[in-house]
Scaffold this motif. Structure first.
Motif, mmCIF file in Angstrom:
data_model
loop_
_atom_site.group_PDB
_atom_site.id
_atom_site.type_symbol
_atom_site.label_atom_id
_atom_site.label_comp_id
_atom_site.label_asym_id
_atom_site.label_seq_id
_atom_site.Cartn_x
_atom_site.Cartn_y
_atom_site.Cartn_z
ATOM 1 N N CYS A 198 72.753 -10.705 20.045
ATOM 2 C CA CYS A 198 72.601 -12.153 19.878
ATOM 3 C C CYS A 198 71.463 -12.691 20.754
ATOM 4 C CB CYS A 198 73.909 -12.865 20.223
ATOM 5 S SG CYS A 198 75.257 -12.559 19.072
ATOM 6 N N LYS A 199 71.384 -12.242 21.985
ATOM 7 C CA LYS A 199 70.310 -12.695 22.867
ATOM 8 C C LYS A 199 68.942 -12.292 22.328
ATOM 9 C CE LYS A 199 72.665 -12.923 27.367
ATOM 10 N NZ LYS A 199 72.717 -12.359 28.743
ATOM 11 N N ALA A 200 68.898 -11.152 21.630
ATOM 12 C CA ALA A 200 67.635 -10.675 21.081
ATOM 13 C C ALA A 200 67.246 -11.405 19.801
ATOM 14 C CB ALA A 200 67.720 -9.173 20.816
ATOM 15 N N GLY A 201 68.187 -12.176 19.220
ATOM 16 C CA GLY A 201 67.848 -12.996 18.071
ATOM 17 C C GLY A 201 68.421 -12.544 16.750
ATOM 18 N N VAL A 202 69.360 -11.573 16.758
ATOM 19 C CA VAL A 202 70.029 -11.166 15.522
ATOM 20 C C VAL A 202 71.523 -11.412 15.679
ATOM 21 C CG1 VAL A 202 68.272 -9.411 15.120
ATOM 22 C CG2 VAL A 202 70.435 -8.744 16.158
ATOM 23 N N VAL A 203 72.216 -11.591 14.569
ATOM 24 C CA VAL A 203 73.664 -11.786 14.620
ATOM 25 C C VAL A 203 74.317 -10.497 15.107
ATOM 26 C CG1 VAL A 203 75.745 -12.238 13.283
ATOM 27 C CG2 VAL A 203 73.647 -13.497 12.780
ATOM 28 N N PRO A 215 74.101 -16.631 16.603
ATOM 29 C CA PRO A 215 75.566 -16.667 16.626
ATOM 30 C C PRO A 215 76.143 -15.259 16.477
ATOM 31 C CG PRO A 215 74.759 -17.363 14.497
ATOM 32 C CD PRO A 215 73.548 -17.217 15.366
ATOM 33 N N PHE A 216 77.414 -15.102 16.814
ATOM 34 C CA PHE A 216 78.054 -13.800 16.679
ATOM 35 C C PHE A 216 79.070 -13.824 15.543
ATOM 36 C CE2 PHE A 216 81.074 -16.006 19.373
ATOM 37 C CZ PHE A 216 82.317 -15.454 19.078
ATOM 38 N N GLY A 223 65.851 -10.314 -3.003
ATOM 39 C CA GLY A 223 66.692 -11.485 -3.214
ATOM 40 C C GLY A 223 67.767 -11.699 -2.178
ATOM 41 N N ALA A 224 67.889 -10.783 -1.223
ATOM 42 C CA ALA A 224 68.852 -10.967 -0.138
ATOM 43 C C ALA A 224 68.286 -11.941 0.888
ATOM 44 C CB ALA A 224 69.174 -9.633 0.521
ATOM 45 N N ASP A 225 69.180 -12.608 1.592
ATOM 46 C CA ASP A 225 68.746 -13.483 2.685
ATOM 47 C C ASP A 225 68.627 -12.722 3.998
ATOM 48 O OD1 ASP A 225 68.894 -16.156 1.310
ATOM 49 O OD2 ASP A 225 70.958 -15.492 1.030
ATOM 50 N N PHE A 226 69.468 -11.689 4.142
ATOM 51 C CA PHE A 226 69.535 -10.958 5.411
ATOM 52 C C PHE A 226 69.607 -9.460 5.164
ATOM 53 C CE2 PHE A 226 71.986 -14.916 5.753
ATOM 54 C CZ PHE A 226 71.238 -15.595 6.704
ATOM 55 N N ALA A 227 69.100 -8.713 6.134
ATOM 56 C CA ALA A 227 69.330 -7.277 6.192
ATOM 57 C C ALA A 227 70.504 -7.029 7.130
ATOM 58 C CB ALA A 227 68.091 -6.561 6.703
ATOM 59 N N TYR A 228 71.317 -6.081 6.778
ATOM 60 C CA TYR A 228 72.541 -5.746 7.505
ATOM 61 C C TYR A 228 72.334 -4.354 8.082
ATOM 62 C CZ TYR A 228 77.780 -6.058 7.763
ATOM 63 O OH TYR A 228 79.106 -6.159 8.130
ATOM 64 N N ILE A 229 72.197 -4.263 9.399
ATOM 65 C CA ILE A 229 71.795 -3.009 10.044
ATOM 66 C C ILE A 229 72.904 -2.506 10.946
ATOM 67 C CG2 ILE A 229 70.108 -1.904 11.564
ATOM 68 C CD1 ILE A 229 68.042 -3.915 10.650
ATOM 69 N N LEU A 252 74.172 -19.727 9.926
ATOM 70 C CA LEU A 252 73.216 -18.728 9.448
ATOM 71 C C LEU A 252 71.813 -19.294 9.260
ATOM 72 C CD1 LEU A 252 75.454 -16.956 6.795
ATOM 73 C CD2 LEU A 252 74.694 -16.002 8.970
ATOM 74 N N ASN A 253 71.642 -20.549 9.565
ATOM 75 C CA ASN A 253 70.360 -21.206 9.342
ATOM 76 C C ASN A 253 69.448 -21.043 10.544
ATOM 77 O OD1 ASN A 253 68.514 -22.650 7.879
ATOM 78 N ND2 ASN A 253 69.406 -24.646 8.293
ATOM 79 N N GLN A 254 68.180 -20.805 10.279
ATOM 80 C CA GLN A 254 67.154 -20.744 11.310
ATOM 81 C C GLN A 254 67.392 -19.631 12.338
ATOM 82 O OE1 GLN A 254 67.042 -24.813 12.815
ATOM 83 N NE2 GLN A 254 65.558 -25.402 11.256
ATOM 84 N N LEU A 255 67.821 -18.479 11.883
ATOM 85 C CA LEU A 255 67.883 -17.319 12.773
ATOM 86 C C LEU A 255 66.463 -16.859 13.095
ATOM 87 C CD1 LEU A 255 70.680 -15.093 11.153
ATOM 88 C CD2 LEU A 255 70.875 -16.599 13.131
ATOM 89 N N PRO A 256 66.218 -16.390 14.321
ATOM 90 C CA PRO A 256 64.882 -15.896 14.655
ATOM 91 C C PRO A 256 64.438 -14.750 13.753
ATOM 92 C CG PRO A 256 66.182 -16.223 16.647
ATOM 93 C CD PRO A 256 67.112 -16.407 15.488
#
Length: 320
Positions: free
Chosen positions: A33-38, A77-78, A198-204, A8-12
């Motif tokens: 994933c190719k576009a830069g999101v999990v 990553p997936f 305070g979240a690290d990621f958005a979940y879409i 989960l580190n250094q995601l675009p």
């Protein structure tokens, strides 16, 4: 921000595409994933069960080839979603395949189990667990999950009722690990807002249904484009657990979305057939409240690029 494990580190971009029951497939996961999101999908989307082997091979081999050809711009990553529910008689089979392919990230739902977490950790996999309140969050971490997906009010599928402000705030009082926020996020500005809370990621999730690669009917995709939060109904009827659904699909099935009976949690079934009330999931369309921001059907790559522009524009506005 949290100290994040390698996967989960250094995601675009700080975005995880949520696993969409029936709809997510290798084509969508690879594009995300190719576009830069999990990119993520439920293991149960592969039917029959043997298809999961083929799908995991396709995803891992395609992303490996992409990374080799693009060392300066590797794919994200997936993730594979495992429904940890007593009715899921495929769980052991599916986990064996996931371990075989060393799936980088797991998203577990409807139950936290130490053996599932241990299987992922055996080779360095990361486990994020879906939760709808602080009590369930604590249980998940106690049982060995690495991080959490806080499913707040307004999320598609089996959503909670907590305000994202309250849910993130309470979790962050005791947990400093990986945390994603789910709930009506469809713009880059909302991604930044999730981080500000305070979240690290958005979940879409819902916005990705309206992409070319998603395995959804054209009418479903168009309903998301045409709809808004006023078209979302929160009901337990269809699976036994409360979730958010598109009212037009409920009307099309001959029901009144304003007068739905309560469901029975005992009817929830993720067995080896077609999954939890598959007819309902196919005919009654799950969707979150963030769809008012979705204005067209486009490729996953184009949507992620849109999110990226909006995200950095929002950062610039805030900093200004």
């Amino acid at each position: 921000m949290s100290r994040l494990p390698g996967a989960l580190n250094q995601l675009p971009l700080p975005i995880i595409g949520s696993p969409l029951f029936i709809i997510s497939n290798p084509k969508l996961v690879i594009a995300q994933c190719k576009a830069g999101v999990v990119g993520a999908m439920p293991a149960l989307n592969a039917r029959p069960a043997s298809q999961l082997d083929e799908w995991l091979a396709e995803i891992t081999e395609t992303l490996a080839a992409h990374n080799k050809a693009n060392p300066d711009k590797p794919a994200a990553p997936f993730a594979i979603n495992q429904i940890v529910h007593k009715s899921n008689d495929r769980l052991e089979h599916d986990m064996e395949l996931c371990v075989k392919y060393k799936v980088p990230i797991y998203i577990t739902s409807l139950g936290a189990r130490e053996d599932i977490n241990a299987a992922a950790h055996s080779y360095g996999g990361v486990v994020l667990h879906d939760i709808i309140n602080n009590k369930f969050a604590r249980k998940a971490i106690e049982k060995g999950a690495d991080g959490l997906v806080a499913v707040a009010a307004g999320a598609g599928g089996h959503a909670g009722v907590k305000s994202p402000f309250a849910l993130i705030q309470e979790i962050r009082q005791w947990f400093d690990g990986p945390l994603a926020l789910s709930g009506a996020i469809s713009t880059g500005g909302a991604v930044l807002a999730a981080q500000a809370m305070g979240a690290d990621f958005a979940y879409i999730g819902s916005a990705f249904i309206a992409t070319d690669e998603a395995r959804a009917a054209d009418a479903y995709k168009q309903a998301i484009v045409d709809g808004s939060s006023d078209d979302i109904v929160y009901s337990s009827l269809f699976t036994g657990v409360h979730g958010n659904y598109l009212a037009p699909s409920i009307r099309a099935a001959g029901m009144d979305p304003d007068n739905l009976p309560e469901g029975d949690v005992k009817t929830m079934n993720f067995g080896g057939g077609e999954g939890s009330k598959s007819k309902a999931w196919k005919d009654i369309w799950g969707c979150g409240q963030g769809i008012g921001a979705v204005s067209k059907v486009q490729s996953a790559a184009a949507f992620v690029e849109q999110l990226k522009r909006e995200y950095f524009d929002a950062r610039q506005r805030v900093c200004a």
